[in-house]
Design an enzyme around this catalytic site. Structure first.
Site, short mmCIF file in Angstrom:
data_model
loop_
_atom_site.label_atom_id
_atom_site.label_comp_id
_atom_site.label_asym_id
_atom_site.label_seq_id
_atom_site.Cartn_x
_atom_site.Cartn_y
_atom_site.Cartn_z
N ASP A 43 -5.74 -1.57 -10.22
CA ASP A 43 -4.76 -2.54 -9.75
C ASP A 43 -3.57 -2.55 -10.70
OD1 ASP A 43 -3.70 -5.23 -8.70
OD2 ASP A 43 -5.54 -5.02 -7.55
N HIS A 76 -1.52 -9.56 -10.03
CA HIS A 76 -2.52 -9.28 -9.00
C HIS A 76 -3.82 -8.76 -9.58
CE1 HIS A 76 -4.15 -7.21 -5.37
NE2 HIS A 76 -3.53 -8.18 -4.72
N ASN A 133 -3.71 -5.93 5.49
CA ASN A 133 -3.21 -7.09 6.21
C ASN A 133 -2.24 -6.70 7.31
OD1 ASN A 133 -4.57 -8.46 4.21
ND2 ASN A 133 -2.73 -9.12 3.14
N SER A 192 -6.88 -8.36 -0.06
CA SER A 192 -7.03 -7.92 -1.45
C SER A 192 -7.89 -8.88 -2.24
CB SER A 192 -5.65 -7.78 -2.12
OG SER A 192 -5.03 -9.04 -2.24
#
Length: 382
Positions: free
Chosen positions: A59, A88, A179, A247
């Site tokens: 990430d 994130h 998404n 996520s």
């Protein structure tokens, strides 16, 4: 969905390192966040906590300023420094491995070893090549599980090859199904690496137990996990509420995989995947796969992981269990916890949640989008 960008060619240090800050004071976390109460995770911890299991989080890096966070040294494949300049990665890692004893929020596998692998430095444009390097770094770091809360809409042969190598080494690979952004026009397409065979592809459900509208049903989905109104920890050490994103569903499943790995260390990656799917709580329509994850059953149920897979059940046939003891006091809506009164099926009633909008640098809560002008497939971390 935020645009997380890193110029692919230069791989220079980001212009600014301004990750998201916590927006939820610790003293407002007065009850368990709804995913912990809903599944419930504490009962699974009576059997396994992830101890001895190594989970690579590929990430934006991860910072451990909060006492609940303890990570292995960050592996930086961007060459921009080890700080999480997006936030994130820290938020995803905390969902998996936040320790007990400091707040009511706790990770799914609090005793697992988290290995942050930084492949995203800031906001828009990231090559698949960096993700490939990240997977390679996870393999070299002897990870047992890899969490990838990102997607690309192109089938990169090199990415597929390195994912297949990880699977062949019995590394469990968990990836967000992606998404659907209503503000972006265009036809939804399958997301990779979630679409690859052997990967545990994760969609999202909300407090009502249903697949969220943003969860990408065009991607092959293995199971669904909590992905809306999620409490986690920001890089500044503060607690934060994330609005929505697959996520944030993926690390719940990576955490469950760590619990299964500890409880059943002789299982292969394919068998762990099968166990998580076989103990899920029933297909609930398009984009739900085998259904909602069930951490306790995944660890404790007797499952023939070598038997032929059973067909998925009809939509809406099963619901998640909850504890017998339910606090009748109305849940704090800022924590994303449903009303305390029991519904007929024992589900928490979604109470609606007020989340500070606070968009900075083009971010939307809980979603991060890697997209770029480079001639590489669009990269999204959601």
């Amino acid at each position: 969905m935020s645009q997380l960008a890193m110029p692919a060619a230069a791989q220079a240090a980001p212009e600014r390192c301004e990750p998201e800050r916590g927006n939820l004071p610790k003293n407002q976390i007065t009850q368990e966040p709804w995913p912990q109460d809903r599944m419930p995770i504490a009962q699974a911890h009576e059997h396994a906590t992830g101890r001895g299991v190594r989970v690579a989080v590929i990430d934006s890096g991860a910072d451990a300023r909060n006492p609940q966070l303890k990570f292995a040294p960050t592996i930086d494949v961007t060459k921009t420094g080890k700080a999480d300049c997006v936030g994130h990665g820290t938020e995803v890692a905390a969902i998996i491995g936040a320790k007990k004893g400091h707040s009511l929020f706790v990770g799914v596998a609090p005793d697992a070893t988290i290995i942050p692998i930084k492949y995203a430095a800031s906001a828009t444009k990231n090559e698949d090549g960096l993700l490939i390097k990240g997977v390679r770094a996870a393999i070299n770091a002897r990870a047992d599980i890899i969490n990838i809360s990102s997607e690309t809409h192109g089938n990169n042969p090199q990415l597929r090859a390195v994912i297949n190598e990880a699977l062949s080494r019995d590394i469990v690979v968990v990836a967000a199904a992606g998404n659907i952004d209503p503000e972006r026009k265009g036809r939804p397409t399958p997301a990779f690496p979630a679409q690859y065979p052997g990967v545990i592809s994760v969609g999202a459900f909300g407090q009502d137990g249903q697949v969220t509208q943003f969860s990408n049903a065009q991607t092959r989905v293995s199971v669904i996990a909590p992905g809306k109104d999620i409490i986690t920890i920001a890089p500044d050490g503060g607690y934060i509420v994330k609005g929505e994103g697959t996520s944030f569903a993926a690390p719940f499943v990576a955490g469950v995989a760590a619990l299964v790995k500890q409880a059943h260390p002789k299982l292969t990656a394919a068998q762990i995947k099968r166990r998580i799917e076989e103990t899920a709580l029933g297909n609930k329509g398009p984009g739900s796969g085998a259904g909602q994850i069930n951490p306790l059953a995944a660890v404790t149920d007797v499952v023939d992981v070598n038997a032929p897979a059973a067909p998925l059940q009809e939509p809406g046939s099963l619901t998640l269990p909850r504890r017998e003891k339910v606090d009748p006091v109305t849940r704090n809506v800022a924590l994303g916890i449903g009303g305390g009164a029991l519904a007929l099926a024992g589900l928490v009633v979604a109470a609606g949640m007020v989340i500070p909008a606070g968009r900075r640098r083009g971010w939307k809560p809980g979603r991060a989008d890697f997209s770029g002008e480079a001639p590489t497939p669009t990269r999204r971390v959601r």
